[in-house]
Every structure is written in C-alpha cells, then in structure tokens.
Write an enzyme that holds these catalytic residues in place. Structure first.
Site, PDB file in Angstrom:
ATOM      1  N   SER A 410      48.609  36.442  48.187  1.00  0.00           N
ATOM      2  CA  SER A 410      47.398  37.423  48.226  1.00  0.00           C
ATOM      3  C   SER A 410      46.573  36.082  47.560  1.00  0.00           C
ATOM      4  CB  SER A 410      48.372  37.988  47.049  1.00  0.00           C
ATOM      5  OG  SER A 410      47.704  38.692  46.721  1.00  0.00           O
ATOM      6  N   PRO A 411      45.301  36.612  47.634  1.00  0.00           N
ATOM      7  CA  PRO A 411      44.443  36.052  46.675  1.00  0.00           C
ATOM      8  C   PRO A 411      44.749  35.333  45.080  1.00  0.00           C
ATOM      9  CG  PRO A 411      43.129  38.100  46.762  1.00  0.00           C
ATOM     10  CD  PRO A 411      44.918  37.753  48.050  1.00  0.00           C
ATOM     11  N   GLN A 488      38.645  35.739  51.298  1.00  0.00           N
ATOM     12  CA  GLN A 488      38.133  36.876  50.881  1.00  0.00           C
ATOM     13  C   GLN A 488      36.869  36.697  49.837  1.00  0.00           C
ATOM     14  OE1 GLN A 488      39.183  37.435  46.453  1.00  0.00           O
ATOM     15  NE2 GLN A 488      40.330  39.477  47.700  1.00  0.00           N
ATOM     16  N   TYR A 569      34.919  43.712  39.965  1.00  0.00           N
ATOM     17  CA  TYR A 569      33.698  43.200  39.995  1.00  0.00           C
ATOM     18  C   TYR A 569      32.753  43.872  41.282  1.00  0.00           C
ATOM     19  CZ  TYR A 569      36.874  39.706  39.252  1.00  0.00           C
ATOM     20  OH  TYR A 569      38.064  38.823  38.681  1.00  0.00           O
ATOM     21  N   ARG A 711      51.389  35.927  42.333  1.00  0.00           N
ATOM     22  CA  ARG A 711      52.360  34.637  41.079  1.00  0.00           C
ATOM     23  C   ARG A 711      53.845  34.205  42.126  1.00  0.00           C
ATOM     24  NH1 ARG A 711      52.178  38.688  36.631  1.00  0.00           N
ATOM     25  NH2 ARG A 711      52.893  40.004  38.317  1.00  0.00           N
TER      26      ARG A 711
HETATM   27  C1  LIG Z   1      45.701  32.864  39.179  1.00  0.00           C
HETATM   28  C2  LIG Z   1      45.544  34.517  40.299  1.00  0.00           C
HETATM   29  C3  LIG Z   1      44.458  34.169  40.466  1.00  0.00           C
HETATM   30  C4  LIG Z   1      44.217  35.844  40.713  1.00  0.00           C
HETATM   31  N1  LIG Z   1      43.048  35.880  41.513  1.00  0.00           N
HETATM   32  C5  LIG Z   1      41.728  36.785  42.138  1.00  0.00           C
HETATM   33  C6  LIG Z   1      41.300  37.030  43.197  1.00  0.00           C
HETATM   34  O1  LIG Z   1      40.782  36.388  43.499  1.00  0.00           O
HETATM   35  N2  LIG Z   1      40.955  38.057  43.775  1.00  0.00           N
HETATM   36  C7  LIG Z   1      41.916  38.864  44.003  1.00  0.00           C
HETATM   37  O2  LIG Z   1      41.668  40.438  44.832  1.00  0.00           O
HETATM   38  N3  LIG Z   1      43.030  38.897  43.202  1.00  0.00           N
HETATM   39  C8  LIG Z   1      43.727  37.889  42.541  1.00  0.00           C
HETATM   40  N4  LIG Z   1      44.863  37.923  42.061  1.00  0.00           N
HETATM   41  C9  LIG Z   1      45.225  39.290  42.356  1.00  0.00           C
HETATM   42  C10 LIG Z   1      46.450  39.185  42.975  1.00  0.00           C
HETATM   43  O3  LIG Z   1      46.282  38.553  44.254  1.00  0.00           O
HETATM   44  C11 LIG Z   1      47.661  39.905  42.741  1.00  0.00           C
HETATM   45  O4  LIG Z   1      46.706  41.279  43.424  1.00  0.00           O
HETATM   46  C12 LIG Z   1      47.977  39.791  41.560  1.00  0.00           C
HETATM   47  O5  LIG Z   1      48.766  39.252  40.853  1.00  0.00           O
HETATM   48  C13 LIG Z   1      49.581  40.830  41.570  1.00  0.00           C
HETATM   49  O6  LIG Z   1      50.520  40.599  42.877  1.00  0.00           O
HETATM   50  P1  LIG Z   1      51.512  39.330  42.090  1.00  0.00           P
HETATM   51  O7  LIG Z   1      52.643  40.656  41.121  1.00  0.00           O
HETATM   52  O8  LIG Z   1      51.912  39.060  43.454  1.00  0.00           O
HETATM   53  O9  LIG Z   1      51.633  38.247  41.209  1.00  0.00           O
HETATM   54  C14 LIG Z   1      45.367  36.786  41.443  1.00  0.00           C
HETATM   55  C15 LIG Z   1      46.011  36.381  40.535  1.00  0.00           C
HETATM   56  C16 LIG Z   1      46.937  35.575  39.973  1.00  0.00           C
HETATM   57  C17 LIG Z   1      47.652  35.320  39.564  1.00  0.00           C
END
Ligand SMILES: Cc1cc2nc3c(=O)[nH]c(=O)nc-3n(C[C@H](O)[C@H](O)[C@H](O)COP(=O)(O)O)c2cc1C
Ligand SMILES: Cc1cc2nc3c(=O)[nH]c(=O)nc-3n(C[C@H](O)[C@H](O)[C@H](O)COP(=O)(O)OP(=O)(O)OC[C@H]3O[C@@H](n4cnc5c(N)ncnc54)[C@H](O)[C@@H]3O)c2cc1C
Length: 780
Positions: A410-411, A488, A569, A711
């Site tokens: 994921s981004p 992205q 955003y 994460r």
């Molecule tokens: C440190 C961090 C940075 C993130 N930066 C972005 C980002 O740049 N763009 C985005 O769309 N989501 C961003 N997210 C959201 C993640 O892509 C993801 O949707 C979110 O962490 C939930 O997924 P997870 O439970 O697998 O971590 C970020 C999440 C984390 C933890």
C-alpha cells in the site's frame, strides 16, 4: 437472598437452574406472563462448542437436550440449481418448546419457584434483592428505563417470518429462490423427527410486491409454499405466531440499574442468520450466575457480569451484523459463480475463513481454488487454469500490466525525501519490498509540485533530478523482481505544510510552511493554516502540474499510476461535502464536486499510455454524519471508471478530524465489496488486513481483486514470500541470490503448517453427535 427473574425464556430459566443448583439457599422466583405450556417458536440451534459449554455447566439439562435433538455436520447451499454441501459444521437443532419444557422441569426439580401468568411491568411490584430482566426483545422493564439503559434499536429493513414444516433434513439448508417479485431466502434445519424450522426472509420491496403485506398468516404460508414448492418436497408450511417482522438489533449502553440487570434478548439480540439468539441468552445466564457466585453483594455481581460479558456479546453482535447485511444485499452477489456465491455466504461474518474452511471442508476449498483458476484463465490472464494455487497467488492483469499475485504494498509516505528527492532510503525500501514478492508496489504519495507536498519530507516528481532518482528505483524493481510498480500522485490541499509524521501528524509547520489551496477556505485543525479557495486558474495550473508529473512517470518507466483522491487531500476535499462548500459548478451536487478531480484524472489519462493502467484511491466513507457514504462511493467509482480508471483503491476517512471510523479487522473491505459488486469495477481492498488467510478469503469471495497491506509490509518486506512458502506455491519468484533462504523457508513452513493443522484439528470442539448414529434422523 431473594432473586426475581422476569421472563421464563431460555435466559431466565437457565440462570435460575444454574444458580439454584449451586446456591440452594437463594430463593429464586421466575415470573412468566404466559402459561407453562403456552410456548411459541420451532427449533433452536446450538453448535458443538455451545453444547460443550452446556455440558460443563449442567449435565442434566445437557443430557435432556441431547436426548431430543437432531444433529448435523453439513451445510447445504442451494443456489440456481446448484448444491454445495460443506462439511465440518457440527450443530444440533432442538425444539424450542421441548427445550423450554425440559428447562422448566429441571428448574422445578431444583426448587425454583415458577409463577406463570405473572406479567411484570414495574419493579415496584417485586420484593427481591436482585431483579433479572429476561423478558425478551420487547422487554417492558427495559423500555420503562430506556434512557438509563441507553437502549438503541436498529430495525433492519428485511422482512422475516419463522415457520415450520415436516420436511426432514440431514444438513442445515439455505435455499435461494428468484421469483418475479424478487429473491426469497429460506434458512432451514431439522430439530426433531419430522419437524424442521423454516426462517423465511426477503427484502421489503419483494415482500410488498408479492402482496405479503396484505396477507393473513395462513395466506402467507400458502404463498411461501408456492415459492419453495420444490424444496418442500410435498410438505406444507406450518405457522405459529408466524407474522412477518423486521429484525431489531438491540444494544444497551448500560446493562445494570440499581439491583436490576438485563439478560438475553432484552439486553442484546443477534440476528437469526448466525443461529445464536438462544445460545447468547443461555451464555448470558452462565456469565451472570458465575458473577453472583464470585462476588460479594448484588451490586458487585452485576457490574462484574457486565464487565466480563460485554466484549463477547458485542463480538457476537458484530458477527451477526455482518452476516445479516450479506442476506440484505444478496442481490449484489446474484450473478456470481455459484462456488464463489457459496464461499461468500460461508465466510460472510469473518468467523469462517479460507484456511479454517480448508480444515473442515477441503473438497469445497479445492472447488474454490478451481473456480479462481478457471476465472483467471477465462479472462485470458493465464493460458490454462493454474491449478492447486491459493487465490492470492492467481495472477491478475490490468490493461497490459500483468501481476504475478494479488498482494500489493500500500502507498505509504516515508517522510524521508529532501526537496522532493527520493534517496537511498527509498531505493532500499521499495527494492526490499519488491524482492519480498508482492505483485505490485505502490509508491508513497508523490507530489507534482513543491507546494503540493504534505510535509517537507514528501517525495516529488517535478524536476529532472527527481525523475532520475525514481528511474533508478523503477529500474531496480524491474531488474530484481517480478513486481510491477505504480506511482501514486497526489496534492495535499489543506493538509499541506504539515510536520513530519513523527513530529505531529497533520499538525501545521511552525515555520517554513507554504501557502495552501483547497476547494473552500476551511482549516484542517483550528490552528492549521486557512487555505485559499481555488480559482479556476489555480485548477488549470494544478492540472498542468499533474500532467507534467505523469509524463515524467512514463519516462521513469512506472507501470501504473494512481491518482490520490482520498484522505482529505486536495482532490478528496473537492469530493466530500464536508470540505467542499463551494457554490459554483465545482460544489453542491456530487456531480459538481467530482468535476475538478475528474478533470485532473482525464488530463492524466490522456497523456498516460493506453497500454498502462490507472487507479484512483478514494475515501469510501467520511465516517462523518452528512459526509460521503458507501452509496456515494459507488457513484464516485462509476464516474472514475467511465473516465478510464481500471481499479478503485478503496480506503476511507481522514477527511476531517471529527471522522469516527469503525476500526476492526478488514474494516474497509465491505466498501470494496459493495463497489466491486454493485458498480462492477475491479477494486483493491486495504485496511487492517494482516494475514494471507484474510487475503485468500477476500479474493475468493469476490470482495476485491487485489489486496493492499500497509503496516504489515513495514514490519515484513517478505510478507508475500512467507505466504508463498506457507501455501507451498513452488512457482513463486525470489531473487536467485536468495534461493537457499527461500528453499529453507519453504521446508520450515511446510512443517510448521502441518503441525498447526494437526493442532487445530485436535482443538476443534468434540462432536456431540449421538454415538448410535441416530444423528441422521432426517428420514423417518
Ligand atoms: C506511515 C504511513 C504512511 C502512509 N502514507 C500514505 C500515502 O502516502 N498515500 C496513501 O494513499 N495512503 C497512505 N497511508 C495509508 C496506507 O496506504 C493504508 O491505507 C493504511 O495504512 C491502512 O492499511 P494497513 O492497515 O494495512 O496499514 C499511509 C499509512 C502509513 C502507516
Ligand atoms: C416469534 C419468535 C419466534 C422465534 N422463534 C425462534 C426459533 O424458532 N428458534 C430460535 O433459535 N429462536 C427463535 N426466536 C428467537 C429466540 O426466541 C431468542 O433469541 C431467545 O429465545 C432469547 O431468549 P430470552 O430468554 O432472552 O427471551 P425469550 O425467549 O423471548 O423469553 C422471554 C420470556 O419472557 C416472557 N415475558 C415477556 N414479557 C414479560 C413480562 N412483562 N412479564 C413476564 N414475562 C414476560 C415471554 O413470554 C417469554 O417467555 C424467536 C423469537 C420470536 C420473537
């Protein structure tokens, strides 16, 4: 001590039995408004696990239940002339009437006083130290103190009715029937010789269209006999207070008032589709009786009961919630492959997954794997079905981009760039995750201009040096892995000029910030900078920066682009009514609010090669009253799909600080499910998805086409390699330099999996089927 129990249903009776058995000195009186034999309902269901619990707590009533139950191991799903029989689901059905009679006998034998025909609507008429309110879902005493208990009733839209029949069954059966009025569902099981429960369910529209709103109980049974004529096999439907109702999901913020306590349906209901109403009521009784034994005094006992029992009840209610929604939305799944439909039904409430179904019904899971392989081959992604592979390892394709598997990094912003430049950290970070085996890597939000950044640490793509740095990363990924890499692109809008994550997420920079733009001049936090409302000239300029960045992305060799329209955003803040208060053609209706984001998307799509895919990340819900909801998200997704999006990356929230997400395992996946199966667009699910088993379940049930993990990938770059070793997918690619490690991991995990499988099989609840084999009592 004197205890009064209001209501002689399963909750009240079982509590009285257990308490009186342990504490004969306590005087327990049950007040039941009906006569002793004035009982309604057909059968009730208990799992092997619940029977284990009953056996532990009162052997006599357990044995009595067991003497008169029907036992089955299989679930049958009848859908469009297909039947799937899924084993390993040990359950028994028992007549509600018989259950209540035998609990009454047991209570009487222990010295519980039972006053039938005694209707209690006011606690003032009761002389007791403790009052147990167990008078069912319409509880009069709970209603009297509704404000104190904080009662919430969510009346579900579907109509249902309990009926009975003499048709025997040797499994739990779900029947789905399409009629000219709509779909009808029957949940059926046998509970004693020649007696089965039929819970009939349909949407309010179908119910009204069929004229069921105007029929008597008798007429509605005749009508339903027509709908399920084939399934009834010549048997009739019987009624017993079988009126059509809407299921009330009842919750109470507090379960205790002074010396009164709520028990069973009065306190919390669980939808019939998980067969847990009576189980929950009787397990409440166990919890309350244990609390009375464990604590000194009524007040301590009641608060102990609430504290120790609440979590389990809420967990069951959550499972019931997700289950009932599946039946409400059944039309959404109607065109699925019948195997996928059946798998979706089995896994609807998250308790059953791909892996644990594999333990109980390996043949069915093999059919699921086969269905996935056929689907991928039918879409031309593989030349022939790729057999014996877990769903997450089936390849996928978007336009000309092929993905080796369904796992996506994921981004995630790393806040580690200088002047927008990705550096060595980024090369190692993305390189490691690509070599770790994910099918697709999505970069962190990368900005088309310096002013578009969230923080000073965000990456950018507006100059040659940044382009060269990204090219180095993309080349590394392509040279050393099978992963594809997606950029992205996003603009921070009002959330820009913020501190780095570890210095204060979304909080404004104390100095060195830059001017912010947004649809409307609303600051994110009260102390945040007030953004300037964008003019049309700003929109044209911002669009041009996105287009320039997209051209650079192509030059860098990226395989895919994602436009960030989520998380509050810039583009997201145009879409959400919470952040867009414009009165021009870019504000107001959803169509208007989408105008600028679509304009940006279309401009990028026009310069991005037709052979390469694009996705859009959306916030499918603002989690704010009056904000975007999942129905809006379906429309948003449709609009981007019409503009040429190949995939919707379904996230949610972060629109504004007051957003209140309902976090939990896979909490955003239902949005992906709705968008994929209502708008018929490929989706990517994300959010608290942590394991390969969850990914397989999501993909095989058709809730998403790709699954992104954020994460978990920060902790384990080789997440996908591990999963491949766990499932023994021999074809999974790893860099040749790492071959010895890969081989060792495969051997180690194969053994660990075998050990765990053995342990899990041993830990399964013992079957309570009668030893003499009479469980298949169906055909008498
Ligand atoms: C440190 C961090 C940075 C993130 N930066 C972005 C980002 O740049 N763009 C985005 O769309 N989501 C961003 N997210 C959201 C993640 O892509 C993801 O949707 C979110 O962490 C939930 O997924 P997870 O439970 O697998 O971590 C970020 C999440 C984390 C933890
Ligand atoms: C019409 C209907 C049919 C159902 N059929 C089935 C079925 O076939 N299978 C199944 O698994 N579940 C069935 N259920 C659900 C199931 O009854 C409950 O989940 C479960 O029984 C909850 O147990 P309880 O003891 O909390 O409440 P209940 O079983 O509802 O018992 C409450 C008792 O309190 C009595 N009562 C109510 N008000 C008062 C009062 N003011 N004073 C004194 N007594 C009072 C009632 O007469 C009743 O006996 C049915 C529910 C309904 C409404």
């Amino acid at each position: 001590m004197k205890i009064a129990v209001i209501g002689g249903g399963p909750a009240g009776l079982y509590f009285a039995i257990l308490l009186k058995k342990s504490r004969p000195d306590i005087a327990v009186t049950i007040h039941e408004r009906n006569k002793a034999d004035d009982l309604f309902g057909f059968g009730v269901v208990f799992s092997d696990q619940t029977l284990d619990t009953f056996k532990t707590h009162d052997l006599e009533s357990y044995e009595a239940i067991r003497r008169s139950f029907a036992y089955w191991d299989d679930i049958e799903i009848h859908f469009k002339d297909t039947v799937h029989r899924i084993g390993g689901n040990g359950f028994c059905g028992c007549s509600r009437r018989t259950l209540l009679m035998l609990l009454q006998d047991r209570a009487r034998s222990l010295g519980v006083a039972m006053q039938f025909g005694s209707e209690i609507a006011d606690e003032a008429s009761i002389d007791a130290d403790m009052i147990v309110i167990a008078d069912g879902l319409n509880s009069a005493l709970r209603e009297k103190h509704r404000d104190h208990f904080g009662t919430r009733v969510d009346l579900r839209p579907n109509k249902f009715s309990w009926m009975g029949s003499t048709r025997p069954f040797d499994a739990f059966n779900y029947f789905f029937r399409q009629t000219s009025h709509g779909v009808f569902i029957a949940h059926c099981y046998q509970y004693e010789a020649n007696a089965s429960t039929w819970v009939l369910e349909t949407t309010p529209e179908t119910w009204a269209s069929a004229g069921l709103d105007r029929m008597t109980e008798h007429e509605s049974a005749r009508f339903m006999e027509g709908v399920f004529a084939k399934e009834l096999q010549g048997h009739t439907l019987q009624t017993n207070r079988s009126i059509w109702r809407n299921f009330p999901m009842i919750r109470n913020e507090r379960w205790v008032k002074d010396n009164m306590v709520l028990l069973g349906d009065a306190k919390a209901t669980a939808h019939f589709s998980i067969g847990s109403g009576t189980k929950l009521a009787m397990e409440d009784a166990i919890a309350l009786y244990k609390s009375v034994l464990a604590c000194d005094g009524v007040s301590a006992a009641l608060s102990h009961y609430e504290t120790t029992r609440r979590q389990e009840v809420e967990r069951t209610q959550h499972a019931a919630d997700t289950s009932l929604v599946w039946f409400e939305d059944v039309q959404r799944f109607w065109n699925m492959d019948p195997v996928q439909f059946a798998f979706g039904l089995m896994t609807r409430s998250k308790a059953i997954t791909y892996d644990n179904l594999n333990l109980r019904a390996p043949d069915f899971v093999a059919a699921v794997d086969d269905m996935m392989a056929r689907d991928v081959a039918a879409k031309g992604i593989t030349a022939a079905p790729r057999k014996d592979v877990a769903p997450m390892f089936q390849p996928w394709r978007l336009r000309d981009m092929k993905l080796a598997n369904r796992v996506v990094v994921s981004p995630m912003c790393m806040y580690s760039a200088k002047d927008g430049m990705p550096g060595d950290f980024h090369l190692v970070h993305y390189g490691a995750r690509a070599m770790g085996g994910a099918g697709l890597i999505v970069t962190e939000m990368t900005c088309p201009s310096a002013e578009a950044r969230i923080t000073p640490g965000c990456t950018g793509l507006w100059n040659d040096a940044q382009q060269a740095a990204w090219t180095r990363i993309v080349d590394f990924v392509h040279a050393n892995s099978e992963a594809r890499i997606c950029l992205q692109l996003g603009h921070a809008g009002r959330k820009g000029a913020s501190k780095l994550m570890w210095d204060g997420m979304d909080r404004p920079l104390p100095e060195g910030g830059w001017g912010l733009i947004a649809p409307s001049p609303l600051p994110y936090y009260p102390e945040s900078q007030v953004p300037r409302a964008m003019t049309e000239a700003d929109m044209t300029e911002v669009t041009a920066t996105f287009v320039a960045a997209a051209r650079r992305a192509e030059a860098s060799g990226f395989d895919m682009l994602e436009l960030h329209c989520a998380h509050g955003y810039l583009l997201a803040s145009f879409i959400s009514p919470i952040t867009n208060r414009r009165t021009d053609e870019f504000g107001g209706s959803l169509d208007n609010r989408l105008r600028f984001p679509l304009k940006v998307f279309e401009a990028i799509r026009a310069v991005w090669p037709a052979s390469k895919p694009m996705s859009v990340r959306i916030s499918a819900s603002d989690w704010i009253a009056g904000g975007l909801d999942s129905d809006d998200a379906v429309e948003v997704s449709r609009a981007f799909a019409r503009a040429g999006a190949d995939l919707i990356d379904v996230s949610s929230g972060q629109t504004a600080p007051q957003s209140k997400p309902h976090y939990g395992r896979m909490f955003q996946t239902p949005f992906s499910d709705q968008i994929r199966n209502e708008a018929h667009i490929a989706t990517m699910a994300v959010g608290s998805i942590t394991g390969a088993d969850q990914i397989n379940t999501i993909i095989a049930a058709g809730r998403a086409d790709l699954v992104a993990l954020g994460r978990p990938h920060l902790a384990d770059p080789a997440f996908t390699l591990r999963a491949a070793a766990w499932y023994g997918d021999a074809t999974h690619h790893a860099p040749k330099q790492y071959a010895p490690g890969r081989d060792a991991l495969y051997r180690q995990l194969e053994k660990e999996r075998a050990d765990l499988t053995e342990l899990r099989l041993k830990a399964r609840p013992k079957s309570h089927a009668p030893e003499d084999g009479t469980e298949r009592m169906a055909a008498e």
